[in-house]
Design a protein around this motif. Structure first.
Motif, short mmCIF file in Angstrom:
data_model
loop_
_atom_site.label_atom_id
_atom_site.label_comp_id
_atom_site.label_asym_id
_atom_site.label_seq_id
_atom_site.Cartn_x
_atom_site.Cartn_y
_atom_site.Cartn_z
N TYR A 67 106.40 -104.95 27.56
CA TYR A 67 106.42 -103.54 27.14
C TYR A 67 105.02 -102.97 27.02
CZ TYR A 67 111.34 -104.36 25.84
OH TYR A 67 112.68 -104.67 25.84
N GLN B 297 109.14 -95.25 23.98
CA GLN B 297 110.14 -94.91 22.97
C GLN B 297 111.50 -94.64 23.60
OE1 GLN B 297 109.32 -94.76 19.48
NE2 GLN B 297 111.55 -94.90 19.44
N VAL B 298 111.51 -93.93 24.72
CA VAL B 298 112.77 -93.58 25.38
C VAL B 298 113.44 -94.81 26.01
CG1 VAL B 298 113.79 -92.29 27.30
CG2 VAL B 298 112.17 -91.17 25.77
N ARG B 299 112.65 -95.60 26.71
CA ARG B 299 113.22 -96.73 27.45
C ARG B 299 113.57 -97.93 26.56
NH1 ARG B 299 109.74 -97.23 33.11
NH2 ARG B 299 110.20 -95.12 33.90
N HIS B 300 112.76 -98.16 25.55
CA HIS B 300 112.95 -99.37 24.74
C HIS B 300 113.14 -99.09 23.25
CE1 HIS B 300 111.94 -101.51 28.38
NE2 HIS B 300 110.76 -100.93 28.43
N GLN B 301 113.14 -97.82 22.87
CA GLN B 301 113.34 -97.44 21.47
C GLN B 301 112.38 -98.16 20.52
OE1 GLN B 301 116.46 -98.38 23.36
NE2 GLN B 301 116.01 -96.31 24.07
N VAL B 302 111.12 -98.18 20.92
CA VAL B 302 110.11 -98.87 20.11
C VAL B 302 108.77 -98.16 20.29
CG1 VAL B 302 109.43 -100.48 21.95
CG2 VAL B 302 109.18 -101.15 19.54
N SER B 303 107.94 -98.22 19.27
CA SER B 303 106.61 -97.59 19.34
C SER B 303 105.58 -98.59 19.84
CB SER B 303 106.20 -97.08 17.96
OG SER B 303 106.01 -98.17 17.07
N LYS C 169 104.61 -101.02 17.06
CA LYS C 169 105.57 -102.11 16.85
C LYS C 169 105.43 -103.16 17.94
CE LYS C 169 109.09 -104.50 15.46
NZ LYS C 169 108.92 -105.43 14.31
#
Length: 205
Positions: free
Chosen positions: A152, A173-179, A182
């Motif tokens: 990522y 954020q859109v593809r993996h729902q993570v910042s 993080k």
């Protein structure tokens, strides 16, 4: 009215210049990836890890994860090849701005506000190899967790180089729902420390 038209014209010219600048970077990186199968191996791992996690049995999860050792080593090897290949490009061609938005030709206007993509690729390559070799002795789930984060962060870096940090953050954020924060917390300590030094303008080593 003249001021409005002038501003609109300037904005349009800016959009055109930025689009051309970004396209040149996409083409440059794409030319180095064209002979590699890095993206295919990354997709194999991303989809495979997701499939393993969906398994209700932990034994089955581990069994599936263990089958990806070869793909993990392939990603590490291909990332090394990409880093060496991009390393032959000039500093100007591989400079990336530290600002959130893309400022075309910032490397010419304010070099101190840029970082070297070549050095960043070397960090990612070393990180992939470190996790794939499993120096820490992680179990398959831990290794998959850390390597997913490495993947990522690598994707984020490529999007940042080609587009902007703002776009890279949004896609992550859109593809993996993570910042990005993080993800950075989840990569290996080797990658995390080297990445932070790079970000702060220090050496990657």
């Amino acid at each position: 009215m003249d001021i409005v038209l002038t501003l609109l014209a300037a904005a349009l010219v800016g959009q055109v210049v930025r689009a051309r600048y970004q396209r040149a970077r996409i083409l440059l990186l794409g030319s180095h990836l064209a002979s590699l199968q890095l993206e295919r191996h990354m997709e194999t791992l991303t989809q495979g890890y997701a499939r393993a996690i969906r398994e209700p049995s932990e034994a089955r999860q581990l069994q599936i994860l263990e089958t990806f050792a070869q793909a993990e080593r392939a990603v590490a090897a291909q990332a090394q090849t990409l880093a060496r290949s991009m390393g032959k490009e000039s500093r100007q061609a591989t400079a990336m701005g530290t600002f959130a938005v893309c400022i075309p030709y910032l490397e010419r206007l304010l070099p101190s506000a840029t970082r070297d993509f070549r050095a960043l690729l070397a960090i990612h390559a070393a990180g992939f190899q470190y996790v794939a070799e499993n120096t820490e002795g992680w179990d398959p789930k831990q290794r998959a967790y850390h390597l997913s984060a490495e993947l990522y962060l690598f994707q984020h870096s490529c999007h940042w180089y080609c587009k902007s940090r703002l776009v890279a953050d949004a896609r992550l954020q859109v593809r993996h729902q993570v910042s990005r924060e993080k993800v950075l917390d989840s990569v290996s300590a080797l990658t995390r420390s080297a990445y932070r030094r790079w970000l702060n303008g220090g050496t990657a080593g």
